[in-house]
Design a protein around this motif. Structure first.
Motif, PDB file in Angstrom:
ATOM      1  N   LYS A   1     -13.226  33.667  -9.586  1.00 25.06           N
ATOM      2  CA  LYS A   1     -13.846  32.596 -10.370  1.00 25.06           C
ATOM      3  C   LYS A   1     -14.517  33.075 -11.656  1.00 25.06           C
ATOM      4  O   LYS A   1     -15.362  32.382 -12.217  1.00 25.06           O
ATOM      5  CB  LYS A   1     -14.855  31.794  -9.535  1.00 25.06           C
ATOM      6  N   SER A   2     -14.143  34.243 -12.133  1.00 28.95           N
ATOM      7  CA  SER A   2     -14.614  34.699 -13.437  1.00 28.95           C
ATOM      8  C   SER A   2     -13.680  34.155 -14.519  1.00 28.95           C
ATOM      9  O   SER A   2     -12.517  33.836 -14.248  1.00 28.95           O
ATOM     10  CB  SER A   2     -14.635  36.231 -13.498  1.00 28.95           C
ATOM     11  N   ALA A   3     -14.178  34.089 -15.733  1.00 25.30           N
ATOM     12  CA  ALA A   3     -13.331  33.657 -16.844  1.00 25.30           C
ATOM     13  C   ALA A   3     -12.258  34.709 -17.107  1.00 25.30           C
ATOM     14  O   ALA A   3     -12.554  35.909 -17.179  1.00 25.30           O
ATOM     15  CB  ALA A   3     -14.181  33.450 -18.087  1.00 25.30           C
ATOM     16  N   LEU A   4     -11.020  34.269 -17.223  1.00 19.50           N
ATOM     17  CA  LEU A   4      -9.941  35.204 -17.532  1.00 19.50           C
ATOM     18  C   LEU A   4      -9.873  35.339 -19.051  1.00 19.50           C
ATOM     19  O   LEU A   4      -9.234  34.557 -19.742  1.00 19.50           O
ATOM     20  CB  LEU A   4      -8.605  34.714 -16.968  1.00 19.50           C
ATOM     21  N   VAL A   5     -10.596  36.339 -19.554  1.00 19.15           N
ATOM     22  CA  VAL A   5     -10.625  36.646 -20.981  1.00 19.15           C
ATOM     23  C   VAL A   5     -10.137  38.071 -21.147  1.00 19.15           C
ATOM     24  O   VAL A   5     -10.657  38.996 -20.508  1.00 19.15           O
ATOM     25  CB  VAL A   5     -12.048  36.493 -21.557  1.00 19.15           C
ATOM     26  N   VAL A   6      -9.131  38.255 -22.008  1.00 16.07           N
ATOM     27  CA  VAL A   6      -8.492  39.568 -22.158  1.00 16.07           C
ATOM     28  C   VAL A   6      -8.740  40.104 -23.564  1.00 16.07           C
ATOM     29  O   VAL A   6      -9.100  39.351 -24.472  1.00 16.07           O
ATOM     30  CB  VAL A   6      -6.985  39.471 -21.852  1.00 16.07           C
ATOM     31  N   PRO A   7      -8.543  41.413 -23.768  1.00 14.31           N
ATOM     32  CA  PRO A   7      -8.954  42.029 -25.036  1.00 14.31           C
ATOM     33  C   PRO A   7      -8.084  41.696 -26.240  1.00 14.31           C
ATOM     34  O   PRO A   7      -8.534  41.847 -27.376  1.00 14.31           O
ATOM     35  CB  PRO A   7      -8.875  43.538 -24.740  1.00 14.31           C
ATOM     36  N   SER A   8      -6.825  41.310 -26.033  1.00 15.46           N
ATOM     37  CA  SER A   8      -5.929  41.125 -27.179  1.00 15.46           C
ATOM     38  C   SER A   8      -5.162  39.815 -27.073  1.00 15.46           C
ATOM     39  O   SER A   8      -4.884  39.319 -25.968  1.00 15.46           O
ATOM     40  CB  SER A   8      -4.933  42.283 -27.286  1.00 15.46           C
ATOM     41  N   GLU A   9      -4.799  39.269 -28.215  1.00 17.06           N
ATOM     42  CA  GLU A   9      -4.008  38.047 -28.228  1.00 17.06           C
ATOM     43  C   GLU A   9      -2.611  38.305 -27.673  1.00 17.06           C
ATOM     44  O   GLU A   9      -2.021  37.432 -27.038  1.00 17.06           O
ATOM     45  CB  GLU A   9      -3.916  37.489 -29.640  1.00 17.06           C
ATOM     46  N   GLU A  10      -2.090  39.521 -27.902  1.00 19.92           N
ATOM     47  CA  GLU A  10      -0.759  39.852 -27.390  1.00 19.92           C
ATOM     48  C   GLU A  10      -0.709  39.745 -25.870  1.00 19.92           C
ATOM     49  O   GLU A  10       0.235  39.198 -25.298  1.00 19.92           O
ATOM     50  CB  GLU A  10      -0.354  41.255 -27.851  1.00 19.92           C
ATOM     51  N   LEU A  11      -1.736  40.271 -25.201  1.00 19.82           N
ATOM     52  CA  LEU A  11      -1.783  40.180 -23.744  1.00 19.82           C
ATOM     53  C   LEU A  11      -1.979  38.730 -23.310  1.00 19.82           C
ATOM     54  O   LEU A  11      -1.347  38.272 -22.338  1.00 19.82           O
ATOM     55  CB  LEU A  11      -2.918  41.056 -23.198  1.00 19.82           C
ATOM     56  N   ALA A  12      -2.837  38.002 -23.994  1.00 20.73           N
ATOM     57  CA  ALA A  12      -3.047  36.591 -23.651  1.00 20.73           C
ATOM     58  C   ALA A  12      -1.745  35.804 -23.764  1.00 20.73           C
ATOM     59  O   ALA A  12      -1.462  34.931 -22.930  1.00 20.73           O
ATOM     60  CB  ALA A  12      -4.120  35.993 -24.556  1.00 20.73           C
ATOM     61  N   LYS A  13      -0.939  36.111 -24.753  1.00 20.68           N
ATOM     62  CA  LYS A  13       0.337  35.404 -24.917  1.00 20.68           C
ATOM     63  C   LYS A  13       1.287  35.702 -23.753  1.00 20.68           C
ATOM     64  O   LYS A  13       2.018  34.821 -23.299  1.00 20.68           O
ATOM     65  CB  LYS A  13       0.986  35.791 -26.244  1.00 20.68           C
ATOM     66  N   GLU A  14       1.291  36.942 -23.289  1.00 18.12           N
ATOM     67  CA  GLU A  14       2.141  37.283 -22.141  1.00 18.12           C
ATOM     68  C   GLU A  14       1.690  36.523 -20.897  1.00 18.12           C
ATOM     69  O   GLU A  14       2.512  36.049 -20.107  1.00 18.12           O
ATOM     70  CB  GLU A  14       2.098  38.788 -21.881  1.00 18.12           C
ATOM     71  N   ILE A  15       0.380  36.424 -20.714  1.00 16.60           N
ATOM     72  CA  ILE A  15      -0.149  35.691 -19.559  1.00 16.60           C
ATOM     73  C   ILE A  15       0.183  34.209 -19.682  1.00 16.60           C
ATOM     74  O   ILE A  15       0.605  33.565 -18.711  1.00 16.60           O
ATOM     75  CB  ILE A  15      -1.666  35.917 -19.439  1.00 16.60           C
ATOM     76  N   ALA A  16       0.021  33.660 -20.874  1.00 16.14           N
ATOM     77  CA  ALA A  16       0.360  32.251 -21.085  1.00 16.14           C
ATOM     78  C   ALA A  16       1.830  31.997 -20.786  1.00 16.14           C
ATOM     79  O   ALA A  16       2.187  30.969 -20.190  1.00 16.14           O
ATOM     80  CB  ALA A  16       0.020  31.840 -22.514  1.00 16.14           C
TER      81      ALA A  16
END
Length: 238
Positions: free
Chosen positions: A36-51
């Motif tokens: 239940k923690s916020a899923l916040v990652v260090p880079s937009e590139e990684l966030a895009k892969e997760i999305a």
């Protein structure tokens, strides 16, 4: 985990800046980790892969098809909380690194290990200031204190996200130096994985492949390549 057992309710996943990092939103709803923690990652590139992983889900969420999400969850829910313990466990591999234990025979294997592993030891000494010594046989011989201190310092300096990837690179290969070579782009991850399998490849040449061992090795290779990719994405390298 019950929080994963959900059906798709969103139309699209997207990234959004969040503090010093990037979140992934399902429509307007931010993703949470299993804890239940916020899923916040260090880079937009990684966030895009997760999305992209969330967008690829169909009726029900299948975490087995979401390796980047799972790695990010592990970084936030586990490694960040136990950072020092994880770093210490990984650094311990430096005192028994795979590349430092050489066969006593046959001569062809001895030569192959020297030809393919010595350049990595030389690179670690000259480029990273980590001077590990190779020995013959399988009996443990402690390394000098200075390179082990440098290994420990280097590992502790990694962020939780970096350490998550580095943990898998070292554990899967059995070598701190090969894990370091992966994150420092010394060679392609595929090449480094092959170096970690040098002894097994030799055995296969002599006796033929074992189907079960080959299948297990392929699973580990995929995990190693994923870890290398995860580390690169953490650093913002698309």
């Amino acid at each position: 985990m019950s929080e994963w057992k959900v059906k798709r309710f969103w139309k699209a996943a997207r990234t959004a800046a969040e503090g010093d990092g990037f979140a992934v939103l399902l429509d307007a709803r931010p993703i949470k980790t299993p804890a239940k923690s916020a899923l916040v990652v260090p880079s937009e590139e990684l966030a895009k892969e997760i999305a992209a992983e969330w967008d690829a889900q169909e009726e029900a969420v299948n975490p087995q098809t979401m390796p980047f999400t799972r790695s990010a969850n592990a970084a936030i829910d586990k490694v960040a909380i136990q950072h020092d313990e994880v770093a210490e466990m990984i650094a311990a591999y430096g005192d028994s690194d795979l590349l430092c234990y050489r066969a006593e025979g046959p001569s062809e294997l001895v030569a192959r290990q020297s030809e393919r592993w010595d350049p990595v030891l030389n690179w670690a000494r000259e480029s990273q200031g980590i001077d590990l010594k190779a020995v013959r046989g399988i009996v443990h011989k402690p390394q000098d204190a200075l390179p082990l201190v440098r290994i420990a310092d280097r590992t502790r300096q990694m962020s939780a996200f970096e350490l998550t990837a580095f943990h898998d690179l070292v554990m899967l290969s059995g070598s701190f130096l090969l894990g370091l070579a992966a994150v420092e782009s010394y060679a392609a991850p595929e090449t480094l994985w092959d170096l970690s399998r040098l002894d097994e490849s030799w055995q296969e040449e002599q006796w033929g492949p074992d189907d079960e061992a080959t299948k297990a090795a392929e699973i580990k290779k995929a995990a190693f390549l994923h870890a290398a990719r995860f580390y690169a994405l953490v650093a913002g390298q698309g």
